[in-house]
Write an enzyme that holds these catalytic residues in place. Structure first.
Site, PDB file in Angstrom:
ATOM      1  N   GLU A 139       0.821  -1.215   0.000  1.00 53.64           N
ATOM      2  CA  GLU A 139       0.000   0.000   0.000  1.00 53.64           C
ATOM      3  C   GLU A 139       0.856   1.266   0.000  1.00 53.64           C
ATOM      4  O   GLU A 139       1.947   1.278   0.552  1.00 53.64           O
ATOM      5  CB  GLU A 139      -0.864   0.033   1.261  1.00 53.64           C
ATOM      6  CG  GLU A 139      -1.741  -1.185   1.422  1.00 53.64           C
ATOM      7  CD  GLU A 139      -2.544  -1.177   2.722  1.00 53.64           C
ATOM      8  OE1 GLU A 139      -3.296  -2.119   2.927  1.00 53.64           O
ATOM      9  OE2 GLU A 139      -2.393  -0.230   3.521  1.00 53.64           O
ATOM     10  N   CYS A 152       3.212   8.257   1.590  1.00 54.90           N
ATOM     11  CA  CYS A 152       3.583   7.282   2.602  1.00 54.90           C
ATOM     12  C   CYS A 152       3.806   5.957   1.869  1.00 54.90           C
ATOM     13  O   CYS A 152       2.897   5.460   1.196  1.00 54.90           O
ATOM     14  CB  CYS A 152       2.428   7.185   3.597  1.00 54.90           C
ATOM     15  SG  CYS A 152       2.639   5.923   4.836  1.00 54.90           S
ATOM     16  N   CYS A 159       4.750  -7.436   7.774  1.00 62.41           N
ATOM     17  CA  CYS A 159       5.734  -6.967   8.755  1.00 62.41           C
ATOM     18  C   CYS A 159       5.894  -8.045   9.820  1.00 62.41           C
ATOM     19  O   CYS A 159       4.921  -8.699  10.206  1.00 62.41           O
ATOM     20  CB  CYS A 159       5.263  -5.665   9.405  1.00 62.41           C
ATOM     21  SG  CYS A 159       6.482  -4.962  10.548  1.00 62.41           S
ATOM     22  N   CYS A 163       3.520  -5.506  16.340  1.00 62.58           N
ATOM     23  CA  CYS A 163       3.064  -4.499  17.301  1.00 62.58           C
ATOM     24  C   CYS A 163       1.563  -4.727  17.472  1.00 62.58           C
ATOM     25  O   CYS A 163       0.845  -4.956  16.492  1.00 62.58           O
ATOM     26  CB  CYS A 163       3.346  -3.091  16.787  1.00 62.58           C
ATOM     27  SG  CYS A 163       5.110  -2.790  16.510  1.00 62.58           S
ATOM     28  N   CYS A 166      -1.208  -2.733  15.295  1.00 60.35           N
ATOM     29  CA  CYS A 166      -0.953  -2.467  13.875  1.00 60.35           C
ATOM     30  C   CYS A 166      -1.544  -3.549  12.965  1.00 60.35           C
ATOM     31  O   CYS A 166      -1.302  -4.742  13.165  1.00 60.35           O
ATOM     32  CB  CYS A 166       0.553  -2.366  13.654  1.00 60.35           C
ATOM     33  SG  CYS A 166       1.010  -2.069  11.946  1.00 60.35           S
ATOM     34  N   GLY A 207       5.532  -2.426   6.731  1.00 60.41           N
ATOM     35  CA  GLY A 207       6.872  -2.967   6.914  1.00 60.41           C
ATOM     36  C   GLY A 207       7.781  -2.123   7.789  1.00 60.41           C
ATOM     37  O   GLY A 207       7.451  -1.004   8.178  1.00 60.41           O
ATOM     38  N   GLU A 208       8.914  -2.713   8.107  1.00 62.68           N
ATOM     39  CA  GLU A 208       9.930  -2.039   8.920  1.00 62.68           C
ATOM     40  C   GLU A 208      11.117  -1.733   8.000  1.00 62.68           C
ATOM     41  O   GLU A 208      11.874  -2.645   7.633  1.00 62.68           O
ATOM     42  CB  GLU A 208      10.337  -2.950  10.085  1.00 62.68           C
ATOM     43  CG  GLU A 208      11.574  -2.531  10.838  1.00 62.68           C
ATOM     44  CD  GLU A 208      11.608  -1.059  11.270  1.00 62.68           C
ATOM     45  OE1 GLU A 208      10.671  -0.580  11.930  1.00 62.68           O
ATOM     46  OE2 GLU A 208      12.610  -0.385  10.930  1.00 62.68           O
ATOM     47  N   SER A 262       9.348   4.968  16.354  1.00 61.46           N
ATOM     48  CA  SER A 262       8.053   4.558  16.891  1.00 61.46           C
ATOM     49  C   SER A 262       8.267   4.157  18.342  1.00 61.46           C
ATOM     50  O   SER A 262       8.593   3.010  18.638  1.00 61.46           O
ATOM     51  CB  SER A 262       7.494   3.389  16.067  1.00 61.46           C
ATOM     52  OG  SER A 262       7.033   3.876  14.839  1.00 61.46           O
ATOM     53  N   CYS A 377      -2.111   2.154   8.014  1.00 61.83           N
ATOM     54  CA  CYS A 377      -1.158   1.151   7.590  1.00 61.83           C
ATOM     55  C   CYS A 377      -1.728  -0.276   7.560  1.00 61.83           C
ATOM     56  O   CYS A 377      -2.182  -0.775   8.577  1.00 61.83           O
ATOM     57  CB  CYS A 377       0.001   1.243   8.573  1.00 61.83           C
ATOM     58  SG  CYS A 377       1.285   0.072   8.408  1.00 61.83           S
TER      59      CYS A 377
HETATM   60  N1  SAH Z   1       7.745  -0.146  11.067  1.00 66.69           N
HETATM   61  C1  SAH Z   1       7.891   1.272  11.021  1.00 66.69           C
HETATM   62  C2  SAH Z   1       7.110   1.994   9.941  1.00 66.69           C
HETATM   63  C3  SAH Z   1       5.691   1.546   9.646  1.00 66.69           C
HETATM   64  S1  SAH Z   1       4.349   1.981  10.682  1.00 66.69           S
HETATM   65  C4  SAH Z   1       7.589   1.853  12.372  1.00 66.69           C
HETATM   66  O1  SAH Z   1       7.055   1.149  13.202  1.00 66.69           O
HETATM   67  O2  SAH Z   1       7.917   3.000  12.611  1.00 66.69           O
HETATM   68  C5  SAH Z   1       4.186   3.693  10.638  1.00 66.69           C
HETATM   69  C6  SAH Z   1       3.613   4.274  11.923  1.00 66.69           C
HETATM   70  O3  SAH Z   1       2.212   3.964  12.058  1.00 66.69           O
HETATM   71  C7  SAH Z   1       4.307   3.725  13.149  1.00 66.69           C
HETATM   72  O4  SAH Z   1       4.595   4.750  14.051  1.00 66.69           O
HETATM   73  C8  SAH Z   1       3.237   2.769  13.684  1.00 66.69           C
HETATM   74  O5  SAH Z   1       3.436   2.506  15.018  1.00 66.69           O
HETATM   75  C9  SAH Z   1       1.958   3.525  13.375  1.00 66.69           C
HETATM   76  N2  SAH Z   1       0.754   2.715  13.449  1.00 66.69           N
HETATM   77  C10 SAH Z   1       0.597   1.414  13.145  1.00 66.69           C
HETATM   78  N3  SAH Z   1      -0.653   0.992  13.411  1.00 66.69           N
HETATM   79  C11 SAH Z   1      -1.324   2.061  13.893  1.00 66.69           C
HETATM   80  C12 SAH Z   1      -2.664   2.242  14.364  1.00 66.69           C
HETATM   81  N4  SAH Z   1      -3.540   1.236  14.389  1.00 66.69           N
HETATM   82  N5  SAH Z   1      -3.014   3.462  14.806  1.00 66.69           N
HETATM   83  C13 SAH Z   1      -2.111   4.473  14.789  1.00 66.69           C
HETATM   84  N6  SAH Z   1      -0.841   4.357  14.357  1.00 66.69           N
HETATM   85  C14 SAH Z   1      -0.442   3.154  13.929  1.00 66.69           C
END
Ligand code: SAH
Length: 417
Positions: A139, A152, A159, A163, A166, A207-208, A262, A377
């Site tokens: 995406e 973005c 991933c 978390c 997510c 992804g990371e 993050s 995401c």
């Molecule tokens: N893996 C990387 C980049 C991808 S996620 C990272 O973790 O930074 C991009 C951002 O969106 C991250 O800060 C992540 O924690 C946040 N994110 C993921 N799921 C979310 C959700 N359900 N609500 C709000 N932010 C979220």
């Protein structure tokens, strides 16, 4: 394939359903849960001209052109068509002789990301689901704001980090993206409309990024180089949970790329409860690595009711931010990624931010964008696959028109720092 959903989305699920009916052969994805490694290969396909940095591509083309006895300037003309003035197919590069275009088509076929779904929010946010050559889906989200257009982008299919809040984490890891599959997300946007060239790019899609450093490294060059998309380094942000080897490699790049961490919790036990990566790279180690980064960092902090949103959390977060001179970017939790977690209320978010500011911390609360589309995401892919699954079941059972079980979504915006 392109679908544009209107602003008021009277029946978004039907739109998805009709789209799916035109591509009945799409496979249902089954997610594997294996942990990724930094060495994981992007895909089985060999690297293409488009996986090289612009300079390396130019070198290859210079040699290729010389081998054919063509004038040297042809290498420059061809290079321009990779990123600067991209073409969808070589036949569109009309400044080149027909025979050369045909040769290029054979030698360097132009890879594409197929736009399987495009959603348009009433606020102008556009979300794309791209189908890759091997069937993987990723995406991107384009967020217009005044004269800014922030894209973005995804760096991995799925991933591995899991978390708890997510949607992408729930899918598990699929595979790393190649440099082209990362930079190609920008390329596809520009192919649709050159005026949409993003002014800012954030690695905050699926992804990371720092678990796919070789591809992210090359794609950063493609985004930033004058012979690439020429997007200023200060307008390109890599977001990470804090993968230490990746942070070290990223810090070694001389450009002014931005780093977002993050963080999501102000203490190690709290972080561990929502981010399993804390076990491997703990908060203190991540903060030390961030301090070694020469530029100002941003802390991303997703607000989860009862988990990390108390006054004491704000006070502890303020300490960490002060130590690093970090900006805090507060994200409302999007419930789509975490049905079992409770989003912090808007007044509570405001008072949390105010408490940080009262302690001298620069804090921004991310404005929600793309509220009527699946702009968070991983959500669009999850929804699309749920729809595919339903359709296949329904085709088998009743051979009637498919429908989607997805609920309408609200969304936090996809990450504009
Ligand atoms: N893996 C990387 C980049 C991808 S996620 C990272 O973790 O930074 C991009 C951002 O969106 C991250 O800060 C992540 O924690 C946040 N994110 C993921 N799921 C979310 C959700 N359900 N609500 C709000 N932010 C979220």
């Amino acid at each position: 394939m392109r679908v544009t959903l209107g602003a008021s989305l009277a029946c978004p699920n039907r739109s998805f359903a009709s789209l799916r009916m035109t591509v009945p052969s799409l496979a249902i994805r089954l997610y594997c849960n294996t942990m990724t490694a930094t060495t994981s290969t992007p895909s089985k396909a060999p690297p293409t001209l488009f996986d090289r940095t612009p300079r390396a591509a130019r070198e290859l083309l210079t040699q290729w052109v010389a081998e054919r006895g063509l004038p040297a300037y042809r290498a420059g003309q061809i290079s321009r068509r990779l990123w600067q003035a991209p073409v969808a197919a070589w036949t569109d590069a009309t400044e080149l002789p027909l025979g050369l275009r045909a040769e290029l088509e054979l030698a360097f076929p132009i890879p594409r990301l197929a736009a399987e779904v495009e959603q348009l929010s009433s606020d102008g946010t556009r979300k794309f689901l791209w189908r890759l050559a091997d069937g993987e889906a990723i995406e991107s989200v384009l967020i217009p704001s005044g004269t800014r257009r922030t894209l973005c982008i995804s760096s991995q299919g799925g991933c591995a980090l899991r978390c708890s809040f997510c949607a992408t984490g729930r899918m598990g890891f699929r595979r790393n993206l190649s440099p082209f599959e990362i930079a190609g997300q920008v390329r596809e946007i520009v192919l649709r409309d050159p005026a949409d060239l993003p002014t800012n790019v954030v690695f905050m899609g699926m992804g990371e990024p720092l678990l796919n450093w070789p591809s992210v490294d090359a794609s950063l060059t493609i985004l930033n180089a004058a012979e690439g998309f020429n997007i200023g380094a200060r307008h390109i942000t890599v977001s990470t949970v804090g993968i230490l080897p990746g942070m070290e490699a990223f810090a070694r790049r001389p450009e002014q790329f931005r780093l977002a961490i993050s963080l999501h919790a102000p203490t190690s036990p709290q972080r561990l409860s929502i981010m399993p990566i804390e076990k491997k790279y703990d908060l203190e180690a991540v903060l030390k690595a961030a301090a070694a980064f020469r530029k100002r960092v941003t802390f991303e902090y997703v607000m989860i009711g009862g988990v990390n949103d108390r006054d004491a959390d704000a006070d502890q977060l303020a300490k960490l931010a002060r130590r690093l001179g970090a900006l805090v970017n507060i994200l409302p939790l999007h419930p789509g990624g975490a049905p079992d977690l409770i989003p912090t209320t808007a007044p509570r978010i405001r008072s949390f931010a105010a408490r940080l500011r009262n302690q001298g911390i620069e804090a921004t609360v991310r404005r929600s964008r793309g509220l009527d589309i699946d702009a968070a995401c991983g959500q669009l892919r999850v929804k699309t696959e749920r729809t595919e699954k339903t359709e296949r079941t329904e085709r088998v059972v009743s051979r009637t028109s498919p429908s989607s079980p997805s609920s309408p979504s609200s969304s936090p915006l996809p990450q504009t720092p």
